[in-house]
Design a protein around this motif. Structure first.
Motif, mmCIF file in Angstrom:
data_model
loop_
_atom_site.group_PDB
_atom_site.id
_atom_site.type_symbol
_atom_site.label_atom_id
_atom_site.label_comp_id
_atom_site.label_asym_id
_atom_site.label_seq_id
_atom_site.Cartn_x
_atom_site.Cartn_y
_atom_site.Cartn_z
ATOM 1 N N TYR A 188 1.739 4.129 -7.735
ATOM 2 C CA TYR A 188 2.248 4.688 -6.361
ATOM 3 C C TYR A 188 3.564 5.073 -6.451
ATOM 4 O O TYR A 188 4.264 4.861 -7.606
ATOM 5 N N VAL A 231 2.490 3.214 -0.031
ATOM 6 C CA VAL A 231 1.341 2.412 -0.451
ATOM 7 C C VAL A 231 0.548 2.335 0.845
ATOM 8 O O VAL A 231 -0.563 1.427 0.921
ATOM 9 N N GLN A 262 -2.588 6.290 -0.403
ATOM 10 C CA GLN A 262 -1.516 6.781 -1.276
ATOM 11 C C GLN A 262 -1.583 6.124 -2.412
ATOM 12 O O GLN A 262 -0.538 6.511 -3.423
ATOM 13 N N ILE A 263 -1.944 4.806 -2.697
ATOM 14 C CA ILE A 263 -2.323 4.415 -3.966
ATOM 15 C C ILE A 263 -3.116 5.033 -4.938
ATOM 16 O O ILE A 263 -4.409 5.346 -4.386
ATOM 17 N N GLN A 264 -2.722 5.490 -5.978
ATOM 18 C CA GLN A 264 -3.574 6.541 -6.837
ATOM 19 C C GLN A 264 -4.193 5.946 -7.942
ATOM 20 O O GLN A 264 -3.508 4.935 -8.581
#
Length: 95
Positions: A21, A51, A55-57
């Protein structure tokens, strides 16, 4: 384009299939191996984390990820802030 609130962050050349992130702060800095990590933290002061939902990739097999951000909603430890004209913000990918 900042004036149109059309900004995206991108990171590449990272480990394949790694989760990560983006971080954001109004203060650049340097902390070597924080908390025993393998990398360096290049931010200081109040550090926000992207996060939220989606949004956390994951970097996938190509080793990259991107995130479109809203300059009226930069995360900070206790709330969200809006980027003001003339401000400088620093971003870092953490994975």
């Amino acid at each position: 384009m900042v004036a149109a609130n059309d900004v995206a962050l991108a990171v590449d050349w990272i480990s394949s299939n790694a989760f990560g992130y983006f971080l954001v702060s109004a203060m650049p800095g340097f902390v070597a191996f924080p908390g025993g990590s393998q990398g360096n933290l290049c931010l200081d002061g109040a550090i926000g984390r992207f996060v939220g939902a989606s949004q956390i990739q994951n970097s996938g097999p190509g080793g990259f990820f991107t995130l479109a951000i809203d300059l009226t909603q930069l995360p900070q430890p206790t709330s969200f802030v809006t980027v003001q004209p003339g401000q400088t913000w620093s971003f870092q990918a953490w994975y």
